[in-house]
Design a protein around this motif. Structure first.
Motif, mmCIF file in Angstrom:
data_model
loop_
_atom_site.group_PDB
_atom_site.id
_atom_site.type_symbol
_atom_site.label_atom_id
_atom_site.label_comp_id
_atom_site.label_asym_id
_atom_site.label_seq_id
_atom_site.Cartn_x
_atom_site.Cartn_y
_atom_site.Cartn_z
ATOM 1 N N MET A 52 3.710 0.398 -9.229
ATOM 2 C CA MET A 52 3.515 0.626 -7.804
ATOM 3 C C MET A 52 2.140 1.237 -7.518
ATOM 4 S SD MET A 52 6.213 -0.716 -6.718
ATOM 5 C CE MET A 52 5.807 -0.472 -4.998
ATOM 6 N N LYS A 53 1.625 2.037 -8.445
ATOM 7 C CA LYS A 53 0.276 2.582 -8.294
ATOM 8 C C LYS A 53 -0.768 1.480 -8.381
ATOM 9 C CE LYS A 53 -3.017 5.755 -10.465
ATOM 10 N NZ LYS A 53 -3.243 6.698 -11.596
ATOM 11 N N TRP A 54 -0.602 0.571 -9.325
ATOM 12 C CA TRP A 54 -1.580 -0.497 -9.508
ATOM 13 C C TRP A 54 -1.582 -1.493 -8.367
ATOM 14 C CZ3 TRP A 54 -0.354 -1.481 -15.407
ATOM 15 C CH2 TRP A 54 -0.929 -0.451 -16.147
ATOM 16 N N GLN B 15 3.602 8.857 -4.410
ATOM 17 C CA GLN B 15 3.466 9.088 -5.845
ATOM 18 C C GLN B 15 4.633 9.912 -6.384
ATOM 19 O OE1 GLN B 15 -0.174 11.070 -6.929
ATOM 20 N NE2 GLN B 15 0.265 11.053 -9.109
ATOM 21 N N ALA B 16 4.997 10.967 -5.675
ATOM 22 C CA ALA B 16 6.100 11.824 -6.116
ATOM 23 C C ALA B 16 7.419 11.056 -6.102
ATOM 24 C CB ALA B 16 6.186 13.050 -5.210
ATOM 25 N N ILE B 17 7.635 10.233 -5.075
ATOM 26 C CA ILE B 17 8.895 9.495 -4.963
ATOM 27 C C ILE B 17 9.026 8.461 -6.074
ATOM 28 C CG2 ILE B 17 10.203 7.870 -3.537
ATOM 29 C CD1 ILE B 17 9.086 9.324 -1.077
ATOM 30 N N ARG B 18 7.970 7.708 -6.320
ATOM 31 C CA ARG B 18 8.078 6.666 -7.350
ATOM 32 C C ARG B 18 8.217 7.259 -8.753
ATOM 33 N NH1 ARG B 18 2.477 5.335 -5.384
ATOM 34 N NH2 ARG B 18 0.982 6.215 -6.865
ATOM 35 N N ILE B 19 7.589 8.407 -8.997
ATOM 36 C CA ILE B 19 7.760 9.075 -10.286
ATOM 37 C C ILE B 19 9.196 9.572 -10.434
ATOM 38 C CG2 ILE B 19 7.131 11.117 -11.631
ATOM 39 C CD1 ILE B 19 4.278 10.774 -10.641
ATOM 40 N N LYS C 128 0.847 -1.193 0.000
ATOM 41 C CA LYS C 128 0.000 0.000 0.000
ATOM 42 C C LYS C 128 0.888 1.250 0.000
ATOM 43 C CE LYS C 128 -3.764 2.210 2.543
ATOM 44 N NZ LYS C 128 -4.623 2.141 3.754
ATOM 45 N N ASN C 129 0.805 2.053 -1.068
ATOM 46 C CA ASN C 129 1.618 3.269 -1.180
ATOM 47 C C ASN C 129 0.825 4.302 -1.981
ATOM 48 O OD1 ASN C 129 3.391 2.956 -4.176
ATOM 49 N ND2 ASN C 129 2.167 1.291 -3.421
ATOM 50 N N SER C 130 -0.256 4.753 -1.375
ATOM 51 C CA SER C 130 -1.260 5.490 -2.134
ATOM 52 C C SER C 130 -1.223 7.011 -1.985
ATOM 53 C CB SER C 130 -2.662 4.985 -1.745
ATOM 54 O OG SER C 130 -2.857 5.089 -0.342
#
Length: 278
Positions: A139-141, A91-95, A84-86
């Motif tokens: 990671m979003k999915w 979001q900013a880190i994974r992008i 869970k990373n919602s």
């Protein structure tokens, strides 16, 4: 204020980065003080300390994983719960990690024109770009119960394939190089990265092995950081940084979302006199 699991995740990631930084320093000293004018490695204490640091780090990571098990903490088999990373920070880190990976891969393709393994490095660069582009989506999915399963299979194995090509390219570049120390640590790091991303891909294939995933991601991130002391294309250096960040991202998310098993009920034998009060 950070929760207990967030503090645990922060402590673990700091241990990994700190161990990696120390390993970089020792490896750099070996490259500087342990070589002669012809850049050949001498039998110095650094040739002993580098593998010793790697072995000690691996043992420390084994102890850390066992400590999680001792504290009854485990990675949930439900993918949506385990990864869970919602929120917007995630979001900013994974992008950002994806952009770094894609940029490093594109730079590698521009730098490798004259290399004897140029074709392999181009394939490696293309796979790196795809890995960087797909990582934020993957990671979003993981947060969604209904996801594109087929794409998740492909996205999760892209870094595994990328590092397999990297491994072949490293052998190709050093096929006539008799100085194993010049590329040996990179071989170990690439193999560790393959194992780490193979284990994390288990979330897409619903084969979660809690302790194996934790150890492989801990050690993979550490040894990738250690290899930054070696000389290679700048694009590859950036890709290594991005790959280590990916594994650290997994480490943080997995630890923060850990579940705790209930304490086992202690058994107290009855001596027979308790029946008198029943």
């Amino acid at each position: 204020m950070l929760s207990k699991l967030q503090m645990r995740a922060l402590e673990t990631c700091c241990y990994i980065v700190g161990a990696g930084a120390f390993g970089v320093f020792i490896r750099w000293l070996q490259n500087v003080a342990g070589t002669n004018e012809d850049k050949l490695y001498n039998d110095t204490i650094w040739a002993f300390l580098v593998p010793l640091v790697i072995i000690i780090a691996a043992l420390v990571f084994v102890g850390m994983v066992r400590k999680f098990a001792k504290d009854r903490l485990y990675v949930d088999e439900d993918v949506c719960e385990a990864l869970k990373n919602s929120n917007k920070i995630y979001q900013a880190i994974r992008i950002a990690i994806g952009v770094i990976m894609a940029a490093g891969s594109a730079l590698l393709m521009a730098q490798c024109e004259l290399d004897n393994a140029a074709n392999l490095l181009r394939i490696e660069g293309v796979l790196g770009v795809l890995t960087g582009v797909t990582f934020p989506f993957m990671m979003k999915w993981y947060n969604q119960a209904e996801r594109r399963v087929g794409l998740m299979y492909i996205f999760s194995i892209l870094p595994v394939i990328m590092f397999c090509v990297w491994l072949i390219g490293t052998y190709k570049q050093n096929d006539i190089n008799g100085v194993v120390w010049q590329y040996g640590i990179e071989i170990v790091a690439v193999c560790a990265a393959i194992c780490a991303f193979f284990r994390t891909a288990g979330f897409s294939f619903y084969t979660v092995k809690s302790q194996r995933i934790l150890f492989s991601s801990f050690f993979g991130a550490f040894i990738l950081i250690v290899t930054l002391a070696d000389e290679r294309y700048l694009g590859q250096q950036i890709m290594i940084i991005a790959s280590a960040c990916m594994l650290l991202y997994y480490d943080w998310v997995l630890i923060v979302n850990m579940k705790q098993k209930e304490a086992p009920m202690s058994y107290q034998p009855r001596d027979g006199f308790e029946h008198l009060y029943n």
